[in-house]
Motif scaffolding. Structure first.
Motif, short mmCIF file in Angstrom:
data_model
loop_
_atom_site.label_atom_id
_atom_site.label_comp_id
_atom_site.label_asym_id
_atom_site.label_seq_id
_atom_site.Cartn_x
_atom_site.Cartn_y
_atom_site.Cartn_z
N ARG A 87 0.76 -1.30 0.07
CA ARG A 87 0.00 -0.05 0.03
C ARG A 87 1.04 1.11 0.01
O ARG A 87 2.12 1.33 0.48
CB ARG A 87 -0.86 0.04 1.19
N PRO A 88 0.39 2.42 -0.57
CA PRO A 88 1.17 3.50 -0.70
C PRO A 88 1.68 4.01 0.62
O PRO A 88 2.74 4.67 0.68
CB PRO A 88 0.05 4.62 -1.19
N GLU A 89 1.09 3.91 1.75
CA GLU A 89 1.37 4.24 3.00
C GLU A 89 2.21 3.50 3.74
O GLU A 89 2.81 3.73 4.93
CB GLU A 89 0.11 4.50 4.02
N ASP A 90 2.53 2.06 3.03
CA ASP A 90 3.21 1.11 3.62
C ASP A 90 4.80 1.21 2.92
O ASP A 90 5.39 0.24 3.18
CB ASP A 90 2.63 -0.26 3.70
N ASP A 114 0.32 15.53 4.53
CA ASP A 114 0.70 14.28 3.81
C ASP A 114 0.82 14.59 2.33
O ASP A 114 0.02 15.73 1.76
CB ASP A 114 -0.25 13.20 3.96
N TYR A 116 1.15 12.62 -1.75
CA TYR A 116 1.22 11.32 -2.55
C TYR A 116 2.35 11.38 -3.65
O TYR A 116 2.19 12.38 -4.56
CB TYR A 116 0.01 10.75 -3.21
N GLY A 132 3.57 6.40 -3.36
CA GLY A 132 3.85 6.16 -1.95
C GLY A 132 3.44 7.66 -1.44
O GLY A 132 3.33 8.55 -1.99
N ARG A 133 3.16 7.37 -0.16
CA ARG A 133 2.67 8.59 0.78
C ARG A 133 4.10 9.19 1.12
O ARG A 133 4.94 8.53 1.63
CB ARG A 133 1.96 8.05 2.15
N ASP A 135 5.80 12.95 3.12
CA ASP A 135 5.41 14.38 3.90
C ASP A 135 4.87 15.46 2.99
O ASP A 135 5.68 15.62 1.76
CB ASP A 135 6.67 14.80 4.54
N LYS A 151 7.72 -1.09 4.17
CA LYS A 151 7.94 -1.36 5.55
C LYS A 151 7.54 -2.77 6.12
O LYS A 151 6.86 -3.64 5.53
CB LYS A 151 6.81 -0.48 6.37
N HIS A 154 4.29 -5.31 5.89
CA HIS A 154 3.31 -4.81 5.31
C HIS A 154 3.39 -5.09 3.66
O HIS A 154 3.02 -4.37 2.81
CB HIS A 154 3.51 -3.19 5.47
#
Length: 172
Positions: A87-90, A114, A116, A132-133, A135, A151, A154
């Motif tokens: 997942r993009p946040e992972d 946040d 993307y 990817g997520r 800052d 990560k 994940h």
């Protein structure tokens, strides 16, 4: 005080169908955390899960120049290649050259705290779009190259041919 118990209703479950065929039924959390197959994995979540082919190597799955460790029992069910899902946040996005998947940044969508990152890479001579997520204030820019690793805990693995999930939980 009174004892409060949580009751499940029909609205607490989601059924995902593809061409009239039931793919998975579960809570939103279950479908997000452990999709049964590639279709559900790509359907649940926004932005969608990154999905692409990856080679099985000794002890794991090739993720660019990095190897994601995978339990032998899960690897035994895999062929020479699997579909990997993250997942993009992972994903961890780094501008320092190193291990991982080399991604060319196409665009960064700033959403306040946040953002993307939308980019692309090549896997088996095919373009693969990656999200990817990052800052929302300090991030890479379009035209730069970044290195992405998952990560730990994940990574989702799916059979390359059937699209079905390999193993029960995510890969450490």
């Amino acid at each position: 005080t009174h004892d409060q118990t949580e009751a499940l209703t029909m609205g607490d479950r989601i059924a995902v169908l593809k061409d009239g065929v039931l793919q998975q039924v579960g809570t939103p959390r279950e479908l997000y955390a452990e999709p049964n197959n590639v279709f559900v994995a790509g359907f649940i979540g926004s932005p969608a899960m990154n999905l692409f082919g990856a080679d099985v190597t000794d002890g794991g799955i090739q993720f660019g120049s990095a190897v994601v460790p995978v339990d032998r029992e899960v690897l035994a069910k895999a062929g020479k290649q699997v579909t990997i899902g993250v997942r993009p946040e992972d994903v961890v996005v780094s501008t320092n050259a190193g291990n991982g998947l080399t991604v060319a940044v196409d665009l960064v969508e700033e959403l306040g705290a946040d953002g993307y990152l939308y980019g692309h890479t090549e896997v088996d001579d095919k373009r693969v779009d990656i999200v990817g997520r990052v800052d929302g204030r300090v991030h890479p820019n379009a035209g730069e190259t970044v290195y992405i690793t998952p990560k730990p805990g994940h990574v989702h693995l799916f059979d390359a041919e059937s699209g079905e999930r390999l193993g029960g939980a995510v890969v450490d």
